[in-house]
Design a protein around this motif. Structure first.
Motif, PDB file in Angstrom:
ATOM      1  N   ARG A 186       8.549   6.327   3.613  1.00  0.00           N
ATOM      2  CA  ARG A 186       7.765   7.062   4.597  1.00  0.00           C
ATOM      3  C   ARG A 186       6.287   6.896   4.251  1.00  0.00           C
ATOM      4  N   ALA A 187       5.410   7.339   5.145  1.00  0.00           N
ATOM      5  CA  ALA A 187       3.975   7.276   4.874  1.00  0.00           C
ATOM      6  C   ALA A 187       3.646   8.190   3.697  1.00  0.00           C
ATOM      7  N   ALA A 188       2.819   7.707   2.793  1.00  0.00           N
ATOM      8  CA  ALA A 188       2.406   8.520   1.646  1.00  0.00           C
ATOM      9  C   ALA A 188       1.558   9.692   2.129  1.00  0.00           C
ATOM     10  N   THR A 189       1.621  10.780   1.390  1.00  0.00           N
ATOM     11  CA  THR A 189       0.870  11.981   1.750  1.00  0.00           C
ATOM     12  C   THR A 189      -0.018  12.414   0.590  1.00  0.00           C
ATOM     13  N   GLY A 190      -1.068  13.146   0.918  1.00  0.00           N
ATOM     14  CA  GLY A 190      -1.936  13.707  -0.104  1.00  0.00           C
ATOM     15  C   GLY A 190      -2.512  12.665  -1.043  1.00  0.00           C
ATOM     16  N   GLU A 191      -2.563  13.012  -2.322  1.00  0.00           N
ATOM     17  CA  GLU A 191      -3.143  12.127  -3.329  1.00  0.00           C
ATOM     18  C   GLU A 191      -2.352  10.845  -3.518  1.00  0.00           C
ATOM     19  N   MET A 192      -1.082  10.861  -3.105  1.00  0.00           N
ATOM     20  CA  MET A 192      -0.271   9.656  -3.249  1.00  0.00           C
ATOM     21  C   MET A 192      -0.848   8.499  -2.439  1.00  0.00           C
ATOM     22  N   GLU A 193      -1.594   8.790  -1.380  1.00  0.00           N
ATOM     23  CA  GLU A 193      -2.198   7.740  -0.567  1.00  0.00           C
ATOM     24  C   GLU A 193      -3.195   6.910  -1.362  1.00  0.00           C
ATOM     25  N   ARG A 194      -3.746   7.489  -2.421  1.00  0.00           N
ATOM     26  CA  ARG A 194      -4.710   6.743  -3.232  1.00  0.00           C
ATOM     27  C   ARG A 194      -4.042   5.640  -4.027  1.00  0.00           C
ATOM     28  N   ILE A 195      -2.729   5.754  -4.240  1.00  0.00           N
ATOM     29  CA  ILE A 195      -2.006   4.721  -4.984  1.00  0.00           C
ATOM     30  C   ILE A 195      -1.443   3.673  -4.032  1.00  0.00           C
ATOM     31  N   HIS A 196      -0.765   4.121  -2.976  1.00  0.00           N
ATOM     32  CA  HIS A 196      -0.163   3.208  -1.996  1.00  0.00           C
ATOM     33  C   HIS A 196       0.049   3.970  -0.701  1.00  0.00           C
ATOM     34  N   ASP A 197       0.063   3.242   0.417  1.00  0.00           N
ATOM     35  CA  ASP A 197       0.213   3.925   1.707  1.00  0.00           C
ATOM     36  C   ASP A 197       1.653   4.270   2.044  1.00  0.00           C
ATOM     37  N   ARG A 198       2.624   3.792   1.238  1.00  0.00           N
ATOM     38  CA  ARG A 198       4.036   4.102   1.453  1.00  0.00           C
ATOM     39  C   ARG A 198       4.620   4.706   0.190  1.00  0.00           C
ATOM     40  N   MET A 199       5.711   5.449   0.374  1.00  0.00           N
ATOM     41  CA  MET A 199       6.419   6.045  -0.755  1.00  0.00           C
ATOM     42  C   MET A 199       7.878   6.240  -0.365  1.00  0.00           C
ATOM     43  N   PRO A 200       8.786   6.278  -1.350  1.00  0.00           N
ATOM     44  CA  PRO A 200      10.186   6.568  -1.018  1.00  0.00           C
ATOM     45  C   PRO A 200      10.313   7.971  -0.436  1.00  0.00           C
ATOM     46  N   ALA A 201      11.282   8.142   0.440  1.00  0.00           N
ATOM     47  CA  ALA A 201      11.562   9.464   1.009  1.00  0.00           C
ATOM     48  C   ALA A 201      12.421  10.225   0.000  1.00  0.00           C
ATOM     49  N   HIS A 202      11.793  11.148  -0.731  1.00  0.00           N
ATOM     50  CA  HIS A 202      12.509  11.976  -1.693  1.00  0.00           C
ATOM     51  C   HIS A 202      13.117  13.167  -0.968  1.00  0.00           C
TER      52      HIS A 202
END
Length: 266
Positions: A186-202
């Motif tokens: 899913r789209a990264a949220t919050g500070e996670m966007e600074r690392i990558h624009d995507r992240m696993p859906a936890h």
């Protein structure tokens, strides 16, 4: 994206916490890995109805990471389907059918991501040397991050699984069926966007039952993917995880001299 993760928790401990009724022998015996890569075996949790009684049973089994559609001519396509974007699940033929009926939890202790750095920032942190992650863009300055649930518990990624029948094998060959899985992002949220624009859906524990239930339709399952996930923690780590030849707990040890001049700490 999610291209590398770690899975080292004990299978029985995971089964107990997830209320798994059937722990397959291959899942129990699968060894720990701190550098799970595409096409590697991974533990998944599924719920399937018994053919005779119709009773739904929760089980843990092993799948190959990288979904192979049932209609694929070659299982090699799975290497390109390690991730499935949550926004387009119903639009992709490879994912639409399993999204409706074959959802799973992909079990991990955390995952790795690489933050792209500007050339100047990388030079300041590494004397001009570029990192060598296993991801695309080799030679681009990057900082590897270990990202995991802040609580210290394991991660349950939303996933899909599929069965592929090997036409070259006999009907009585137990290896004729290949089970594969993909991790939904899913789209990264919050500070996670600074690392990558995507992240696993936890998925949080409160969402596990509905996500796994094959009687839950795609629309309700989609809503589960939009709900807030678990709180995450980040840690800059060394570049060794970029090579599939490396494995061991040292891969999640802190980078004592991070090349990222402004590390993302959560």
């Amino acid at each position: 994206m999610c291209g590398r993760f770690a899975s080292f928790s004990d299978a029985q401990d995971l089964a107990d916490e997830l209320a798994v009724a059937e722990l397959a022998e291959d899942a129990r015996l699968l060894g720990p890995s701190w550098n799970v890569a595409p096409t590697d075996p991974v533990r998944i949790v599924v719920e399937r109805p018994d053919r005779a009684s119709g009773e739904v049973t929760r089980s843990m089994r092993v799948a190959r990471w990288g979904l192979v559609p049932s209609w694929a001519k070659d299982p090699g396509v799975g290497a390109r389907m390690i991730n499935a974007r949550s926004e387009s699940l119903l639009d992709k033929p490879a994912f639409a059918k399993p999204f409706a009926a074959r959802r799973c939890l992909v079990l991990a202790d955390g995952y790795f991501e690489w933050r792209k750095l500007s050339g100047g920032a990388a030079a300041a942190g590494t004397g001009g040397a570029a990192s060598s992650s296993g991801a695309k863009g080799r030679g681009t300055p990057k900082q590897a991050y270990w990202i995991h649930p802040a609580t210290g518990r394991f991660a349950a990624f939303a996933g899909l699984y599929e069965f592929w029948r090997d036409p070259s094998r006999a009907d009585d060959d137990p290896a004729r069926w290949l089970v594969t899985a993909t991790v939904i992002t899913r789209a990264a949220t919050g500070e996670m966007e600074r690392i990558h624009d995507r992240m696993p859906a936890h998925l949080t524990p409160g969402a596990w039952d509905r996500w796994l239930d094959p009687r839950v339709g795609a629309q309700e399952a989609s809503a589960l993917l939009q709900a807030p996930g678990v709180e995450l923690a980040t840690l800059p780590v060394g570049a060794a995880v970029g090579s599939v030849r490396n494995d061991g707990p040292e891969l999640i040890a802190p980078d004592t001299a991070p090349r990222d001049p402004e590390p993302v700490w959560l």
